[in-house]
Design an enzyme around this catalytic site. Structure first.
Site, PDB file in Angstrom:
ATOM      1  N   GLY A  80     -31.476  -8.584   6.060  1.00 48.47           N
ATOM      2  CA  GLY A  80     -31.919  -9.813   5.326  1.00 48.47           C
ATOM      3  C   GLY A  80     -30.849  -9.888   3.759  1.00 48.47           C
TER       4      GLY A  80
ATOM      5  N   GLY B  78     -30.499  -9.332   0.444  1.00 49.25           N
ATOM      6  CA  GLY B  78     -31.090  -8.505  -0.499  1.00 49.25           C
ATOM      7  C   GLY B  78     -30.677  -9.119  -1.879  1.00 49.25           C
TER       8      GLY B  78
ATOM      9  CE  LYS C 288     -21.634 -10.831  -1.274  1.00 51.14           C
ATOM     10  NZ  LYS C 288     -20.404 -10.905  -0.460  1.00 51.14           N
TER      11      LYS C 288
ATOM     12  CG  ASP D   7     -28.484  -3.777  -8.885  1.00 50.89           C
ATOM     13  OD1 ASP D   7     -27.950  -4.747  -7.972  1.00 50.89           O
ATOM     14  OD2 ASP D   7     -27.488  -3.582  -9.750  1.00 50.89           O
ATOM     15  N   GLY D   8     -29.777  -6.383  -6.520  1.00 45.71           N
ATOM     16  CA  GLY D   8     -29.986  -7.783  -6.210  1.00 45.71           C
ATOM     17  C   GLY D   8     -28.727  -8.385  -7.062  1.00 45.71           C
TER      18      GLY D   8
ATOM     19  NE  ARG E 154     -20.793 -15.633   1.716  1.00 47.44           N
ATOM     20  CZ  ARG E 154     -21.525 -14.744   2.019  1.00 47.44           C
ATOM     21  NH1 ARG E 154     -22.559 -14.820   2.521  1.00 47.44           N
ATOM     22  NH2 ARG E 154     -20.860 -13.513   1.745  1.00 47.44           N
TER      23      ARG E 154
ATOM     24  NE  ARG F 163     -26.264 -13.349   7.831  1.00 40.95           N
ATOM     25  CZ  ARG F 163     -25.612 -12.942   6.826  1.00 40.95           C
ATOM     26  NH1 ARG F 163     -24.486 -12.323   6.935  1.00 40.95           N
ATOM     27  NH2 ARG F 163     -25.945 -13.713   5.527  1.00 40.95           N
TER      28      ARG F 163
ATOM     29  CG  ASP G  29     -25.377  -7.148   8.868  1.00 41.36           C
ATOM     30  OD1 ASP G  29     -25.155  -6.109   9.453  1.00 41.36           O
ATOM     31  OD2 ASP G  29     -25.231  -7.102   7.525  1.00 41.36           O
TER      32      ASP G  29
ATOM     33  CG  ASP H  56     -20.150  -9.529   3.451  1.00 39.85           C
ATOM     34  OD1 ASP H  56     -19.778  -9.427   2.135  1.00 39.85           O
ATOM     35  OD2 ASP H  56     -20.937  -8.485   3.798  1.00 39.85           O
TER      36      ASP H  56
END
Length: 487
Positions: free
Chosen positions: A92, A94, A115, A127-128, A178, A185, A254, A264
């Site tokens: 997922g 994150g 992102k 930490d995201g 993005r 996916r 993914d 990505d």
């Protein structure tokens, strides 16, 4: 997070509404003083977003997720994935949020996605956050890929957060915006299948058909037709990667899209010296995602998608397996067709020259390139000069001159079309040493190298005065290149 009636923007939430089990409503971390680092003004206009407004206070707050239109429903998406061959049932977003969907000037529905916007329930101890460098890498690489004509997610903006991000050292933080046809996916289907809810799986497949492959709805077996459409899209995508020497670096399930877009841009790179075993990712220690392995991995990932769709393809599992296996075998044929046609175009031999002669030239070419680690992009571009009679620049790339001379002589005898070659062989790509130079400077507060690099790579086929350094291979002092995923 605050919401406001932003009259210029409508963010729809079709994914969140139709597939609520595949997302979690979430909010971005507060950013005290967001500052625009780079904005893709042509893309903003395409999306119906005024660039001037995006550069203002409200716009930058939107682009970090702190101000969203009334009625928008930002979510963190859930998905599974095979990462380097090992299955993780709950990955997922994150450190990402789907703000919503916009309908662009062409009537296409596209995701607006952040992102680096903070931890979510899928953060798995992370930490995201995101640092400026990796977010600018995605901006540069995705926009270069778009300019090369290869299906890709795109980058709308990178906004500095003013917050420090701890990696090996403290780095300035940023959020990337993005834009994608969607974020569906293979991992999305793996997650839905793992829930054991056949209704959810069917709704996801129907959503994917409506959004990306509507022709499948008219097929005798819509879900098999969906699978075949994804197989075709991925075969064509990876063939195009291979033709320009792109190494994705992290081809997990993914990161394999249902739309057929590249997604990505983490530990990715373009080939410098040609090496079929090239690996640039710091975490790909076994070379699973090496340049030469990309077609094989893509097919493997599609087999994982096939497994998820079996209950929808046929009630009898044996019949379903037989049908998807037949469809999956189409990957190799479609990949080969696109790859061979692309190579013929790159060699200026797109006409009727006899398949046997061209294939023999192709079979002999890549061992020559590998033996002398010839710069991939420079070779094909300079080959256009050789087609016009100036063979010196191409010869200068090789050590084994008798071998390359013999190859060039047989190739020129077929009458390659130089002008056609220039239309498919780029002058400028995001060369690894220039990417690193630009990211380092931008992280330190100097945007000029980034601006120059973007000017070159977003118009890659037209040679322009003053941009010579962007067409030159990496200096010998650059050494082995390693990239990192940024988390």
């Amino acid at each position: 997070m605050s919401t406001a009636p932003l009259s210029a923007i409508t963010l729809e939430s079709r994914f969140a509404q139709e597939l609520g089990e595949l997302s979690v409503p979430w909010q971005a971390d507060d950013v005290a003083d967001p500052r625009m680092l780079v904005l893709n003004e042509p893309l903003a206009a395409e999306l119906g977003l005024a660039p001037g407004w995006l550069r203002g206070e409200e716009g930058t707050r939107l682009l970090v997720g702190n101000l969203v239109p009334e009625g928008a429903r930002p979510v963190a998406q859930a998905y599974s994935g095979h990462q380097f061959g090992s299955f993780s049932p709950r990955l997922g977003d994150g450190r990402a949020l789907l703000l919503g969907e916009v309908v662009d000037a062409g009537g296409r529905r596209r995701d607006l996605h952040l992102k680096g916007s903070g931890r979510t329930p899928f953060a798995r101890g992370g930490d995201g956050l995101a640092a400026v460098g990796p977010m600018l890498r995605e901006y540069v690489l995705s926009e270069a890929m778009h300019a090369l004509g290869i299906p890709t997610t795109r980058s709308l903006a990178v906004v500095a957060t003013g917050r420090q991000v701890r990696r090996e050292t403290l780095l300035p933080g940023a959020v990337l915006t993005r834009v994608a046809s969607s974020h569906l996916r293979v991992g999305s289907f793996q997650y839905a299948r793992a829930t054991g809810d056949p209704g959810l799986l069917r709704r996801l497949a129907d959503h994917a058909i409506r959004r990306h492959h509507p022709h499948a709805a008219r097929a005798e077996n819509p879900y098999l037709a969906l699978f075949e459409a994804v197989v075709t899209a991925q075969a064509e995508l990876v063939a195009q990667w291979m033709l320009v020497g792109f190494v994705h670096g992290v081809m997990n399930t993914d990161n394999t899209t249902i739309s057929g877009e590249t997604i990505d841009y983490g530990p990715c790179a373009f080939l410098d010296g040609f090496d079929p075993a090239a690996v640039y990712s710091s975490i790909d220690v076994g070379g699973r995602y090496a340049y030469r392995n990309q077609p094989v991995v893509a097919e493997w990932n599609l087999a994982r998608l096939a497994e998820t769709l079996l209950p929808l393809v046929h009630d009898d599992q044996d019949r379903a397996v037989e049908q998807v296996q037949t469809s999956l075998r189409g990957f190799a044929g479609r990949y080969s067709t696109v790859w061979k046609a692309g190579l013929r175009a790159k060699l200026g031999l797109a006409g009727d020259h006899g398949d046997g002669l061209v294939e023999q030239l192709i079979d002999e070419l890549f061992p020559l390139l590998a033996a002398d680690r010839v710069d991939h992009t420079s070779f094909f571009r300079l080959l256009g000069r050789a087609a016009r009679g100036d063979t010196g620049p191409v010869r200068g790339l090789f050590l084994d001159l008798p071998a390359v001379d013999a190859w060039v002589e047989r190739w020129r005898a077929l009458g390659p079309e130089a002008a056609a070659m220039d239309r498919v062989n780029p002058v400028y790509i995001p060369r690894n040493h220039l990417v690193e130079e630009a990211l380092e400077a931008a992280t330190a507060g100097d945007p000029e190298p980034l601006t120059g690099l973007l000017e070159a790579v977003t118009d890659p086929y037209v040679e322009r005065p003053g941009l010579d350094r962007y067409a030159e291979p990496a200096p010998d002092t650059f050494g082995p290149y390693t990239t990192y995923c940024g988390t």
